[in-house]
Design an enzyme around this catalytic site. Structure first.
Site, mmCIF file in Angstrom:
data_model
loop_
_atom_site.group_PDB
_atom_site.id
_atom_site.type_symbol
_atom_site.label_atom_id
_atom_site.label_comp_id
_atom_site.label_asym_id
_atom_site.label_seq_id
_atom_site.Cartn_x
_atom_site.Cartn_y
_atom_site.Cartn_z
ATOM 1 N N ASP A 121 6.767 -2.795 -7.397
ATOM 2 C CA ASP A 121 5.804 -4.207 -6.895
ATOM 3 C C ASP A 121 4.790 -3.352 -6.145
ATOM 4 O O ASP A 121 4.925 -2.487 -5.496
ATOM 5 C CB ASP A 121 6.260 -5.251 -5.805
ATOM 6 C CG ASP A 121 7.027 -4.416 -4.514
ATOM 7 O OD1 ASP A 121 6.807 -3.298 -4.478
ATOM 8 O OD2 ASP A 121 6.770 -5.801 -3.772
ATOM 9 N N ASP A 154 0.106 2.455 -4.709
ATOM 10 C CA ASP A 154 0.804 2.415 -3.370
ATOM 11 C C ASP A 154 1.860 1.695 -4.315
ATOM 12 O O ASP A 154 1.518 0.004 -4.825
ATOM 13 C CB ASP A 154 0.109 1.442 -2.897
ATOM 14 C CG ASP A 154 1.489 0.908 -1.987
ATOM 15 O OD1 ASP A 154 2.684 1.180 -1.866
ATOM 16 O OD2 ASP A 154 0.551 0.247 -0.946
ATOM 17 N N GLU A 188 9.255 -4.380 -1.961
ATOM 18 C CA GLU A 188 8.889 -3.919 -0.648
ATOM 19 C C GLU A 188 8.075 -3.976 -0.078
ATOM 20 O O GLU A 188 7.555 -4.246 0.850
ATOM 21 C CB GLU A 188 8.795 -1.948 -1.213
ATOM 22 C CG GLU A 188 8.629 -0.813 0.000
ATOM 23 C CD GLU A 188 7.575 -1.192 0.829
ATOM 24 O OE1 GLU A 188 7.168 -0.762 1.608
ATOM 25 O OE2 GLU A 188 6.191 -1.797 -0.344
ATOM 26 N N GLU A 189 7.056 -4.984 -1.161
ATOM 27 C CA GLU A 189 5.930 -5.235 -0.127
ATOM 28 C C GLU A 189 6.423 -6.936 0.959
ATOM 29 O O GLU A 189 5.336 -8.097 1.224
ATOM 30 C CB GLU A 189 4.918 -5.924 -1.382
ATOM 31 C CG GLU A 189 3.943 -4.101 -1.922
ATOM 32 C CD GLU A 189 3.162 -3.894 -0.997
ATOM 33 O OE1 GLU A 189 3.122 -4.014 0.454
ATOM 34 O OE2 GLU A 189 2.894 -2.251 -1.453
HETATM 35 ZN ZN LIG Z 1 3.951 0.985 -0.915
#
Ligand SMILES: [Zn+2]
Length: 485
Positions: A121, A154, A188-189
């Site tokens: 994500d 990222d 994760e975000e």
């Molecule tokens: Zn990350």
């Protein structure tokens, strides 16, 4: 009197000798030479795959705003088509719909498994910044050896290069002795509360205990400190915790033409000013001390003098390090007032004014310590302190474990001449969950980045070079070999 001066001068001279001697003997450790590994990996192919991965808008929006599941489903189908060998040889499970757990069974069940992880994500592009991107954030452009787009650093590149490495090894007939898990989170975000947390529950239920895990959380950094010529591979052994507090001041309300001496907004403002003026106590110790000890010998003479004599110059050094945001964050729990609310109308006195303050907890602090600190600082102001979301700092992992040594060796084989140091991740990663089932947890992406690349992180013009993708693939190949052969 003369004697006292003579004694004082002699003492100062002795001190100077000690200080200089310590700086002179503050040398980098002599490491066994490591032969660079030049595996033939397909950098162009790695770039093409990452570019395709970037085109799926797998965006994690602020909680409360629904994420569209279609790009996540599309991404998962694309993985099946793109990594057929991995899907054939490894077991794949879907956890909480969109997080993927791959199991590569080892031949020796007595060995504790390891986990390599990444998330796919991404954060949204901030509205209004689209035009600042040199290449559109979800186009997946590859130009002059660079892949552009949201997720390039990222963290989609970690996911694709881990699967590129697994494919490389499968084609070479590699069979791990130790079981390897790959976990690819979808939220994760948003804190990984569904994906990574779900993987942990799933593995716990099977009685899995990991020897170690590796996640995002740092890079090979160019220009980390002034005067430092070599890049620094920071393998982070701990991660800061998280705490949000609300400060609430109350008033009588009424017409703004007859205000009291101080409205709720005024009281709250004083509270915030006091809080910013009273940072949590901090200093160089633990991981940060290990980091400085490892970097110090590589610095120029004056810095080396200070770093080698922390026993004497510690408080000066603390002051200097507190002056920049990143090193300050390494030393203490940080305080960031982020949101404010007051009255509903310009001519109505507020009955309540609320400030949201976000703290990132240093491994030495607990949420209770910070709440007590804040209550002390705003004492007498009639401000209520309300606790919100929190997660504790992670445990600190070993710099002398099998996992640590495997990671360091793979770095030295594939990243050229670099200084490897332990570090502290100042933001959050999914490893806050994975560390619950892992003896040691490390955070490191094998990408070489400079200060100009780091602005792409959650910002604009996120990108990664094809050279980096090739080096990362080599790193994961070597790491898996060392860990599981
Ligand atoms: Zn990350």
């Amino acid at each position: 009197m003369k004697r006292i001066f003579a004694l004082l001068a002699a003492a100062l001279a002795a001190l100077a000798v000690v200080v200089v001697a310590r700086a002179c003997t503050f040398a980098p450790p002599q490491l066994e030479p490591v032969a660079p590994v030049e595996l033939d990996v397909d950098g162009e192919g790695a770039a093409r795959r990452l570019a395709e991965a970037i085109r799926f808008r797998t965006i994690s929006h602020q909680p409360g705003t629904p994420s569209d599941p279609a790009p996540f489903e599309g991404f998962i189908r694309w993985l099946v088509d793109t990594y057929p060998e991995v899907h054939l040889a490894l077991l794949r499970e879907r956890i909480a719909d969109h997080t993927l757990l791959f199991t590569w069974p080892g031949s020796d069940r007595a060995l504790a498994p390891i986990l390599l992880t990444a998330h796919y994500d991404v954060v949204p592009v901030i509205p209004g910044t689209e035009d600042a991107w040199q290449h559109p954030p979800f186009a997946g452009d590859v130009v002059d050896g660079v892949v552009w787009g949201r997720g390039a650093l990222d963290d989609k590149s970690a996911l694709t290069t881990q699967l590129d490495a697994a494919t490389h090894l499968l084609r070479a007939g590699f069979r791990p002795r130790r079981t390897i898990f790959f976990s690819f989170g979808h939220d994760e975000e948003l804190g990984g509360r569904v994906g990574a947390a779900g993987v942990v529950e799933h593995l716990k239920a099977q009685g899995v205990r990991l020897a170690w895990s590796l996640d995002e959380g740092s890079f090979v950094i160019d220009g980390m400190l002034p005067g430092l010529e070599l890049p620094v591979a920071s393998v982070n052994v701990a991660e800061k915790g998280y705490l949000t507090l609300e400060l609430v001041a109350r008033g009588e309300g009424g017409h703004s033409s007859m205000p009291p001496a101080r409205t709720a907004v005024g009281v709250l403002a004083e509270g915030i000013v006091r809080l910013q003026g009273a940072p949590l106590p901090g200093g160089v110790d633990g991981v940060t001390a290990e980091l400085l000890d490892a970097l110090g010998p590589h610095l120029h003479w004056t810095a080396r003098l200070a770093f080698a004599n922390r026993w004497l110059l510690g408080s000066l050094l603390d002051k200097a390090l507190a002056g920049t945001a990143t090193s300050n964050a390494m030393m203490r729990t940080t305080t960031a007032p982020t949101m404010l609310s007051g009255s509903i109308k310009e001519n109505v006195l507020p009955i309540e004014a609320v400030a949201t303050v976000n703290f990132r907890l240093h491994p030495r602090d607990r949420a209770e310590d910070v709440i007590a600190h804040v209550e002390r600082v705003v004492a007498g102001l009639d401000i209520e302190v309300r606790a919100g979301t929190s997660s504790p700092p992670s445990p600190v992992s070993s710099t002398d474990s099998e996992g640590w040594h495997a990671i360091v060796r793979a770095i030295r084989e594939t990243q050229g001449e670099v200084i490897v140091v332990p570090g502290l991740t100042i933001a959050g990663t999914d490893t806050k969950h994975y560390s619950q089932i892992s003896d040691d947890s490390y955070r490191f992406n094998p990408m070489r980045v400079g200060p100009e690349d780091l602005t792409g992180f959650h910002g604009t013009n996120e990108r990664v070079s094809i050279d980096n993708l090739a080096r990362a693939t080599r790193f994961y190949v070597q790491l898996i070999k060392h860990a599981a052969e």
